[in-house]
Design a protein around this motif. Sequence first.
Motif, PDB file in Angstrom:
ATOM      1  N   SER A 184       0.858  -1.183   0.000  1.00 51.13           N
ATOM      2  CA  SER A 184       0.000   0.000   0.000  1.00 51.13           C
ATOM      3  C   SER A 184       0.892   1.230   0.000  1.00 51.13           C
ATOM      4  CB  SER A 184      -0.880   0.026   1.247  1.00 51.13           C
ATOM      5  OG  SER A 184      -1.786  -1.052   1.222  1.00 51.13           O
ATOM      6  N   PRO A 185       0.467   2.277  -0.692  1.00 52.28           N
ATOM      7  CA  PRO A 185       1.336   3.452  -0.782  1.00 52.28           C
ATOM      8  C   PRO A 185       1.140   4.452   0.352  1.00 52.28           C
ATOM      9  CG  PRO A 185      -0.545   3.741  -2.229  1.00 52.28           C
ATOM     10  CD  PRO A 185      -0.729   2.394  -1.554  1.00 52.28           C
ATOM     11  N   SER A 186       2.233   5.053   0.797  1.00 50.26           N
ATOM     12  CA  SER A 186       2.208   6.251   1.621  1.00 50.26           C
ATOM     13  C   SER A 186       2.583   7.377   0.658  1.00 50.26           C
ATOM     14  CB  SER A 186       3.235   6.103   2.739  1.00 50.26           C
ATOM     15  OG  SER A 186       3.309   7.298   3.469  1.00 50.26           O
ATOM     16  N   LEU A 187       1.621   8.225   0.336  1.00 48.85           N
ATOM     17  CA  LEU A 187       1.766   9.149  -0.793  1.00 48.85           C
ATOM     18  C   LEU A 187       2.374  10.488  -0.414  1.00 48.85           C
ATOM     19  CD1 LEU A 187      -1.685   8.551  -2.536  1.00 48.85           C
ATOM     20  CD2 LEU A 187       0.546   7.606  -3.200  1.00 48.85           C
TER      21      LEU A 187
ATOM     22  N   THR B 254       2.497  21.322  -1.917  1.00 50.53           N
ATOM     23  CA  THR B 254       2.067  20.552  -0.741  1.00 50.53           C
ATOM     24  C   THR B 254       3.255  19.876  -0.038  1.00 50.53           C
ATOM     25  OG1 THR B 254       1.597  18.473  -1.893  1.00 50.53           O
ATOM     26  CG2 THR B 254      -0.142  20.115  -1.868  1.00 50.53           C
ATOM     27  N   PHE B 255       4.480  20.010  -0.593  1.00 49.87           N
ATOM     28  CA  PHE B 255       5.659  19.575   0.155  1.00 49.87           C
ATOM     29  C   PHE B 255       5.821  20.494   1.356  1.00 49.87           C
ATOM     30  CE2 PHE B 255       7.617  17.619  -3.745  1.00 49.87           C
ATOM     31  CZ  PHE B 255       7.880  16.376  -3.195  1.00 49.87           C
ATOM     32  N   ASP B 256       5.902  19.956   2.539  1.00 45.99           N
ATOM     33  CA  ASP B 256       6.294  20.767   3.687  1.00 45.99           C
ATOM     34  C   ASP B 256       7.100  19.878   4.632  1.00 45.99           C
ATOM     35  OD1 ASP B 256       4.515  19.217   5.153  1.00 45.99           O
ATOM     36  OD2 ASP B 256       2.943  20.741   5.138  1.00 45.99           O
ATOM     37  N   PHE B 257       7.610  20.479   5.696  1.00 46.12           N
ATOM     38  CA  PHE B 257       8.490  19.724   6.581  1.00 46.12           C
ATOM     39  C   PHE B 257       7.792  18.513   7.175  1.00 46.12           C
ATOM     40  CE2 PHE B 257      10.476  18.584  10.561  1.00 46.12           C
ATOM     41  CZ  PHE B 257      11.798  18.467  10.165  1.00 46.12           C
ATOM     42  N   ALA B 258       6.550  18.699   7.625  1.00 44.41           N
ATOM     43  CA  ALA B 258       5.841  17.608   8.312  1.00 44.41           C
ATOM     44  C   ALA B 258       5.647  16.405   7.382  1.00 44.41           C
ATOM     45  CB  ALA B 258       4.499  18.110   8.833  1.00 44.41           C
ATOM     46  N   ARG B 259       5.260  16.666   6.118  1.00 47.53           N
ATOM     47  CA  ARG B 259       5.031  15.557   5.192  1.00 47.53           C
ATOM     48  C   ARG B 259       6.345  14.866   4.824  1.00 47.53           C
ATOM     49  NH1 ARG B 259       1.426  16.342   0.153  1.00 47.53           N
ATOM     50  NH2 ARG B 259       1.245  14.109   0.446  1.00 47.53           N
ATOM     51  N   LEU B 260       7.381  15.671   4.572  1.00 51.34           N
ATOM     52  CA  LEU B 260       8.663  15.089   4.190  1.00 51.34           C
ATOM     53  C   LEU B 260       9.261  14.299   5.361  1.00 51.34           C
ATOM     54  CD1 LEU B 260      10.143  15.344   1.441  1.00 51.34           C
ATOM     55  CD2 LEU B 260      11.635  17.010   2.513  1.00 51.34           C
ATOM     56  N   ASN B 261       9.128  14.851   6.570  1.00 51.17           N
ATOM     57  CA  ASN B 261       9.657  14.155   7.747  1.00 51.17           C
ATOM     58  C   ASN B 261       8.862  12.878   8.039  1.00 51.17           C
ATOM     59  OD1 ASN B 261      11.782  14.389   9.697  1.00 51.17           O
ATOM     60  ND2 ASN B 261      10.201  14.686  11.276  1.00 51.17           N
ATOM     61  N   GLY B 262       7.551  12.908   7.779  1.00 53.19           N
ATOM     62  CA  GLY B 262       6.744  11.699   7.927  1.00 53.19           C
ATOM     63  C   GLY B 262       7.213  10.608   6.984  1.00 53.19           C
TER      64      GLY B 262
ATOM     65  N   GLY C 265      20.216  26.509   6.719  1.00 51.06           N
ATOM     66  CA  GLY C 265      20.455  25.848   7.999  1.00 51.06           C
ATOM     67  C   GLY C 265      19.340  24.869   8.274  1.00 51.06           C
ATOM     68  N   ASP C 266      19.193  24.499   9.521  1.00 47.08           N
ATOM     69  CA  ASP C 266      18.101  23.599   9.902  1.00 47.08           C
ATOM     70  C   ASP C 266      16.861  24.453  10.156  1.00 47.08           C
ATOM     71  OD1 ASP C 266      16.341  21.847  11.041  1.00 47.08           O
ATOM     72  OD2 ASP C 266      17.372  21.826  12.978  1.00 47.08           O
ATOM     73  N   ALA C 267      16.093  24.718   9.077  1.00 49.21           N
ATOM     74  CA  ALA C 267      14.921  25.599   9.201  1.00 49.21           C
ATOM     75  C   ALA C 267      13.754  24.884   9.861  1.00 49.21           C
ATOM     76  CB  ALA C 267      14.521  26.131   7.830  1.00 49.21           C
ATOM     77  N   GLY C 268      13.887  23.576  10.092  1.00 52.72           N
ATOM     78  CA  GLY C 268      12.850  22.826  10.801  1.00 52.72           C
ATOM     79  C   GLY C 268      11.504  22.946  10.112  1.00 52.72           C
ATOM     80  N   GLU C 269      10.473  23.162  10.910  1.00 52.55           N
ATOM     81  CA  GLU C 269       9.117  23.155  10.365  1.00 52.55           C
ATOM     82  C   GLU C 269       8.829  24.354   9.477  1.00 52.55           C
ATOM     83  OE1 GLU C 269       6.232  21.810  13.106  1.00 52.55           O
ATOM     84  OE2 GLU C 269       7.478  20.051  13.461  1.00 52.55           O
ATOM     85  N   THR C 270       9.749  25.294   9.385  1.00 53.19           N
ATOM     86  CA  THR C 270       9.506  26.430   8.489  1.00 53.19           C
ATOM     87  C   THR C 270       9.975  26.140   7.061  1.00 53.19           C
ATOM     88  OG1 THR C 270      11.592  27.584   8.925  1.00 53.19           O
ATOM     89  CG2 THR C 270       9.784  28.002  10.436  1.00 53.19           C
ATOM     90  N   PHE C 271      10.581  24.949   6.819  1.00 50.56           N
ATOM     91  CA  PHE C 271      10.849  24.540   5.442  1.00 50.56           C
ATOM     92  C   PHE C 271       9.513  24.291   4.750  1.00 50.56           C
ATOM     93  CE2 PHE C 271      15.186  22.891   6.599  1.00 50.56           C
ATOM     94  CZ  PHE C 271      15.879  23.549   5.606  1.00 50.56           C
ATOM     95  N   ASP C 272       9.271  24.939   3.633  1.00 50.12           N
ATOM     96  CA  ASP C 272       8.119  24.559   2.815  1.00 50.12           C
ATOM     97  C   ASP C 272       8.509  24.741   1.351  1.00 50.12           C
ATOM     98  OD1 ASP C 272       7.911  27.260   2.226  1.00 50.12           O
ATOM     99  OD2 ASP C 272       6.276  27.599   3.613  1.00 50.12           O
ATOM    100  N   PHE C 273       7.605  24.381   0.454  1.00 48.60           N
ATOM    101  CA  PHE C 273       7.945  24.425  -0.967  1.00 48.60           C
ATOM    102  C   PHE C 273       8.303  25.834  -1.407  1.00 48.60           C
ATOM    103  CE2 PHE C 273       7.151  24.885  -5.462  1.00 48.60           C
ATOM    104  CZ  PHE C 273       7.871  23.812  -5.964  1.00 48.60           C
TER     105      PHE C 273
END
Lengths: 257, 257
Positions: A84-87, A116-124, B111-119
């Motif tokens: 199953s994919p994690s998209l 829709t790339f953001d830190f939370a999605r990429l880190n997940g 640097g390590d922008a953490g959760e402020t990294f976005d597209f």
Amino acid sequence: MIRGVLLDIAGVIYDGDHALPGALDAVERLRRAGLALRFVTNTTRMTKRKVWERLKGFGLNVTEDELFTPAAAAREWLAAHDCSPSLLVHPGLVEEFKDQAGRAHRAVVVGDAGETFDFARLNGAFRELVAGAAFIALAKNRSFKDADGGLSLDAGAFVTALEFATGREALVLGKPAPAFFQAALASMDCRPEEAVMVGDDAEADIAGALQAGLSAALLVRTGKYRDGDETKFLPRPTATGANLSAAADWIVAHCAS
Amino acid sequence: MIRGVLLDIAGVIYDGDHALPGALDAVERLRRAGLALRFVTNTTRMTKRKVWERLKGFGLNVTEDELFTPAAAAREWLAAHDCSPSLLVHPGLVEEFKDQAGRAHRAVVVGDAGETFDFARLNGAFRELVAGAAFIALAKNRSFKDADGGLSLDAGAFVTALEFATGREALVLGKPAPAFFQAALASMDCRPEEAVMVGDDAEADIAGALQAGLSAALLVRTGKYRDGDETKFLPRPTATGANLSAAADWIVAHCAS
């Protein structure tokens, strides 16, 4: 002997919201010369069905079977590997995977998720990969010509970020993966040495096709093409033309000889 | 003859919000042995001043001149190259660069922008790099131990994404860049072969210090250390110790001999 032609779509047949001048007629000339055609795109922002409808909307004569997208290749891979994919993909592509849940294993699928790339999605995705999920990249393009005319980050940047952080290598399903070219060629019963590729991306389209064994690859100076692209990657294009019409002339001439 | 010691901070002297057991006393023993000390950190989430205040808050005896951060190195680089920064850094670090505007050239500082990294921010940096801005990375760490105990993406993932998309290589200013170790050593008038490094990161601290020519590098099993880290990167640590106290014992013994 050339029997088949693989055509990139964005930047070759259309640009933005319109077909490129002479492109539709060039496709018809290739068909009249008796050549089999397949349309191979790394577009990962819409479903295969939507790409097809869009091409027909431009007036292009194309069947759904003639169209190859990385997401369609991913569907086959996921089924074959019980995953199953994690998209991490563009919202426009989510529908392509809506029937892919409930399998035994997990696979992170990375496409051009755009804004829709953001830190939370990429880190997940990073944490799923660290936990052992399979790692699929729909494409690994560096950049694309965005709606505002400038270059923007494509899926490859985010694939590479995850590869670096995990120390793992993604399985790339779109161009320039040889398997992607080979699947399109096999569908028209054509050997690589009987086929030509036409594209505007010197790396994914041109070097990729030649590495997959195609007899020729023609770079067109439309779409994302920038001056000097023909010398940036190896192998270099067999020839460079102003647009698809010029490429079709080249192919028909070499087909007849 | 050992004359100077470089100490990593997070995971060596403190972890989370407290000093590690025995760490402050170990620092005092190194000072009493007549060794010059410098504290070298890849922390890119707060200003050098904040890091210093935090260390003093833990009860550590340290002067501001003994502290080396990548952001402070970046300030020097920007001034020397007449560049204003385009910042892709953590909000806690922005103040470090507030007086760096109005210069002739531009430099993207990641640097390590953490959760402020976005597209949008990453793509903005990409476009500045394509337009010719200089490319500075404060650090290139792969991951760090996050507040929830799991590993999270560190600056290196985003540096690598931009390197891939642009085809350029960032100038890394923090560990493991040899220039970073050398600047700290020069400030205590110490040659690399007269110095020892202590850290919990087998790649950035240990392999980096040995590649910079230090006579020894001691890996401590605190902070981000995970079983087996001592064999993952080359060169391997000179020795491994339970914590900074054990490392200080090793150094004082080798200093006297």
